[in-house]
Design an enzyme around this catalytic site. Structure first.
Site, mmCIF file in Angstrom:
data_model
loop_
_atom_site.group_PDB
_atom_site.id
_atom_site.type_symbol
_atom_site.label_atom_id
_atom_site.label_comp_id
_atom_site.label_asym_id
_atom_site.label_seq_id
_atom_site.Cartn_x
_atom_site.Cartn_y
_atom_site.Cartn_z
ATOM 1 N N ASP A 1 0.862 -1.180 0.000
ATOM 2 C CA ASP A 1 0.000 0.000 0.000
ATOM 3 C C ASP A 1 0.898 1.229 0.000
ATOM 4 O O ASP A 1 1.779 1.349 0.863
ATOM 5 C CB ASP A 1 -0.872 -0.036 1.274
ATOM 6 C CG ASP A 1 -1.936 1.040 1.284
ATOM 7 O OD1 ASP A 1 -1.669 2.176 0.848
ATOM 8 O OD2 ASP A 1 -3.058 0.748 1.744
ATOM 9 N N SER B 1 -1.652 15.077 -13.731
ATOM 10 C CA SER B 1 -2.984 15.000 -14.352
ATOM 11 C C SER B 1 -3.320 16.336 -14.978
ATOM 12 O O SER B 1 -2.738 17.372 -14.599
ATOM 13 C CB SER B 1 -4.006 14.681 -13.252
ATOM 14 O OG SER B 1 -5.322 14.793 -13.741
ATOM 15 N N TYR C 1 -9.587 15.884 -5.270
ATOM 16 C CA TYR C 1 -8.719 15.347 -6.333
ATOM 17 C C TYR C 1 -7.919 16.477 -6.989
ATOM 18 O O TYR C 1 -6.701 16.371 -7.156
ATOM 19 C CB TYR C 1 -9.556 14.619 -7.383
ATOM 20 C CG TYR C 1 -8.722 13.924 -8.446
ATOM 21 C CD1 TYR C 1 -8.060 12.730 -8.171
ATOM 22 C CD2 TYR C 1 -8.610 14.454 -9.727
ATOM 23 C CE1 TYR C 1 -7.301 12.090 -9.142
ATOM 24 C CE2 TYR C 1 -7.854 13.816 -10.706
ATOM 25 C CZ TYR C 1 -7.197 12.636 -10.408
ATOM 26 O OH TYR C 1 -6.435 12.005 -11.370
ATOM 27 N N LYS D 1 -3.793 16.975 -6.982
ATOM 28 C CA LYS D 1 -2.974 16.972 -8.203
ATOM 29 C C LYS D 1 -2.264 18.314 -8.392
ATOM 30 O O LYS D 1 -1.161 18.359 -8.957
ATOM 31 C CB LYS D 1 -3.825 16.619 -9.421
ATOM 32 C CG LYS D 1 -4.325 15.175 -9.405
ATOM 33 C CD LYS D 1 -3.167 14.161 -9.499
ATOM 34 C CE LYS D 1 -3.632 12.727 -9.488
ATOM 35 N NZ LYS D 1 -2.539 11.751 -9.568
HETATM 36 N N1 LIG Z 1 -7.575 7.801 -15.937
HETATM 37 C C1 LIG Z 1 -7.472 9.104 -16.097
HETATM 38 O O1 LIG Z 1 -8.299 9.742 -16.790
HETATM 39 C C2 LIG Z 1 -6.322 9.845 -15.447
HETATM 40 C C3 LIG Z 1 -6.029 11.133 -15.917
HETATM 41 C C4 LIG Z 1 -4.962 11.818 -15.351
HETATM 42 C C5 LIG Z 1 -4.219 11.257 -14.340
HETATM 43 N N2 LIG Z 1 -4.526 10.013 -13.888
HETATM 44 C C6 LIG Z 1 -3.696 9.458 -12.806
HETATM 45 O O2 LIG Z 1 -3.054 8.301 -13.284
HETATM 46 C C7 LIG Z 1 -2.649 7.519 -12.161
HETATM 47 C C8 LIG Z 1 -3.012 6.071 -12.442
HETATM 48 O O3 LIG Z 1 -4.418 5.956 -12.497
HETATM 49 P P1 LIG Z 1 -5.203 5.138 -13.638
HETATM 50 O O4 LIG Z 1 -6.128 6.070 -14.292
HETATM 51 O O5 LIG Z 1 -4.252 4.353 -14.428
HETATM 52 O O6 LIG Z 1 -6.145 4.196 -12.745
HETATM 53 P P2 LIG Z 1 -5.955 2.688 -12.239
HETATM 54 O O7 LIG Z 1 -6.979 2.466 -11.188
HETATM 55 O O8 LIG Z 1 -5.929 1.779 -13.407
HETATM 56 O O9 LIG Z 1 -4.522 2.737 -11.605
HETATM 57 C C9 LIG Z 1 -4.321 3.176 -10.285
HETATM 58 C C10 LIG Z 1 -3.473 2.156 -9.579
HETATM 59 O O10 LIG Z 1 -3.183 2.623 -8.271
HETATM 60 C C11 LIG Z 1 -3.345 1.525 -7.391
HETATM 61 N N3 LIG Z 1 -3.622 2.014 -6.039
HETATM 62 C C12 LIG Z 1 -4.679 2.739 -5.611
HETATM 63 N N4 LIG Z 1 -4.572 2.963 -4.292
HETATM 64 C C13 LIG Z 1 -3.424 2.359 -3.889
HETATM 65 C C14 LIG Z 1 -2.770 2.220 -2.639
HETATM 66 N N5 LIG Z 1 -3.285 2.754 -1.513
HETATM 67 N N6 LIG Z 1 -1.598 1.533 -2.589
HETATM 68 C C15 LIG Z 1 -1.084 0.962 -3.711
HETATM 69 N N7 LIG Z 1 -1.658 1.071 -4.912
HETATM 70 C C16 LIG Z 1 -2.818 1.744 -4.993
HETATM 71 C C17 LIG Z 1 -4.489 0.709 -7.977
HETATM 72 O O11 LIG Z 1 -4.454 -0.615 -7.480
HETATM 73 C C18 LIG Z 1 -4.177 0.811 -9.462
HETATM 74 O O12 LIG Z 1 -3.280 -0.207 -9.843
HETATM 75 C C19 LIG Z 1 -3.347 8.118 -10.943
HETATM 76 O O13 LIG Z 1 -2.416 8.894 -10.212
HETATM 77 C C20 LIG Z 1 -4.411 9.006 -11.568
HETATM 78 O O14 LIG Z 1 -4.765 10.071 -10.720
HETATM 79 C C21 LIG Z 1 -5.560 9.278 -14.425
#
Ligand SMILES: NC(=O)c1ccc[n+]([C@@H]2O[C@H](COP(=O)([O-])OP(=O)(O)OC[C@H]3O[C@@H](n4cnc5c(N)ncnc54)[C@H](O)[C@@H]3O)[C@@H](O)[C@H]2O)c1
Length: 269
Positions: free
Chosen positions: A61, A144, A157, A161
Site C-alpha cells: 500500500d 494530471s 482530487y 494533483k
Molecule cells: N484515468 C485518467 O483519466 C487519469 C487522468 C490523469 C491522471 N490520472 C492518474 O493516473 C494515475 C493512475 O491511475 P489510472 O487512471 O491508471 O487508474 P488505475 O486504477 O488503473 O490505476 C491506479 C493504480 O493505483 C493503485 N492504487 C490505488 N490505491 C493504492 C494504494 N493505496 N496503494 C497501492 N496502490 C494503490 C491501484 O491498485 C491501481 O493499480 C493516478 O495517479 C491518476 O490520478 C488518471
C-alpha cells in the site's frame, strides 16, 4: 522496441493496471527491469505472466512507509540498482461537489485521498533516495490535467494533483544535481481508476456513463486516450540520453486542453 532503457532498473507504483501498467509494459519493451507495487495477487500474476523475470511485483500500500521501503529493497536486491522511480498510484473523488460533503466526511476523505495521491508519492521518493542518488537517476511522477484545471474532479482530487506540481518543483530544486524530477500529466484516459472507500465509492472511471464521449467533446484532439498513449513520454523523461538536461518539467498528454479556449468547435465528420 528500440531499447531506449536498456539495462535500466525501475520502479512503478500502481503498476498493475491502467497507466502504470502501460508504463511497466513499455519500460520492459525498452529493455528495463521493473519492480512494481501492486495491490492484488491477480495483478502480480498478470505481470509475471506477461514479463517473467523482467518484473518484480511487490504487494503493498503506497500509504505505508514500510511497504515503500520493502519495494525499494526488493527491487535493488533483485536488479542491483535503481535508475528510475515512477510514483503513479492514485485514487479519484468522482467529482463530488464540495457543498454536498459534510465536515466530518471532508476530514476522512481528505485524509484518504491525500495519503494516497500526495503522501504516497513522497514516501516512494524518500524510500528510493539513496539508490537514485547512487545511479544519478530520475523520478517521473504521474500528474494530471487536474494539476492545471478545475472541473476534471472534485476539490479533493484537483487540490491533490495541484499539490504535486509543487512537489515536482521543490524536489527538483532540492535533489539537483543528483536526481532529475519530472512528470507526465495525462488528461482523460480509459482506465478503471477507483474512488475513496471513505466515501463509499464502489465504481470506477470506466463506469461513468458517457465518459468517453464527454472527453472526446472537451479536448481539441477529440478522443479519449488509452494508457499506452502516455507511456513513451515516461521513457523520454527517464532516459539519460534523451533528457539529461531536463528537470522540473511536466509534459502534458491531454489532447490540447491548454488551447481549448471557450470550447473549441470541431468540423463535423
Ligand atoms: N484515468 C485518467 O483519466 C487519469 C487522468 C490523469 C491522471 N490520472 C492518474 O493516473 C494515475 C493512475 O491511475 P489510472 O487512471 O491508471 O487508474 P488505475 O486504477 O488503473 O490505476 C491506479 C493504480 O493505483 C493503485 N492504487 C490505488 N490505491 C493504492 C494504494 N493505496 N496503494 C497501492 N496502490 C494503490 C491501484 O491498485 C491501481 O493499480 C493516478 O495517479 C491518476 O490520478 C488518471
Amino acid at each position: 522496441m528500440s531499447g531506449r532503457l536498456q539495462g535500466y532498473s525501475a520502479i512503478v507504483t500502481g503498476g498493475g493496471k491502467g497507466i502504470g501498467r502501460a508504463v511497466v509494459d513499455r519500460f520492459v519493451a525498452e529493455g528495463a527491469r521493473v519492480g512494481v507495487l501492486v495491490r492484488s495477487e491477480a495483478d502480480a500474476g498478470s505481470l509475471t505472466g506477461q514479463h517473467g523475470d523482467a518484473v518484480l511485483p511487490v504487494l503493498g500500500d503506497v500509504r505505508s512507509w514500510a511497504d515503500n521501503s520493502r519495494l525499494v529493497e526488493a527491487t535493488t536486491s533483485a536488479f542491483g540498482k535503481l535508475d528510475v522511480l515512477v510514483p503513479n498510484a492514485g485514487v479519484y473523488d468522482f467529482s463530488d461537489r464540495f457543498e454536498t460533503i459534510s465536515g466530518e466526511d471532508l476530514q476522512t476523505r481528505f485524509e484518504e485521498l491525500f495519503a494516497v495521491n500526495v503522501q504516497g508519492y513522497l514516501l516512494a521518493v524518500r524510500a528510493a533516495l539513496d539508490p537514485l542518488r547512487a545511479s544519478q537517476g530520475s523520478v517521473v511522477f504521474t500528474l494530471s490535467s487536474s494539476s492545471f484545471y478545475p472541473g476534471g474532479g472534485g476539490v479533493l482530487y484537483v487540490s491533490s494533483k495541484h499539490a504535486l506540481v509543487g512537489t515536482v518543483k521543490q524536489l527538483a530544486f532540492e535533489l539537483a544535481p543528483d536526481i532529475r524530477v519530472n512528470a507526465v500529466a495525462p488528461g482523460g484516459t480509459r482506465t478503471g481508476l477507483g474512488g475513496l472507500s471513505s466515501a463509499g465509492h464502489s465504481r470506477s472511471l470506466a463506469d461513468i456513463p458517457g465518459f468517453d464521449a464527454m472527453v472526446a467533446k472537451t479536448v481539441p484532439l477529440g478522443f479519449l486516450s488509452e494508457p499506452e498513449d502516455h507511456a513513451g513520454l515516461y521513457v523520454t523523461l527517464a532516459s539519460r540520453e534523451e533528457a539529461r538536461f531536463v528537470t522540473a518539467e511536466i509534459i502534458r498528454s491531454d489532447g490540447g486542453l491548454m488551447v481549448r479556449g471557450g470550447g473549441r468547435k470541431r468540423k463535423e465528420a
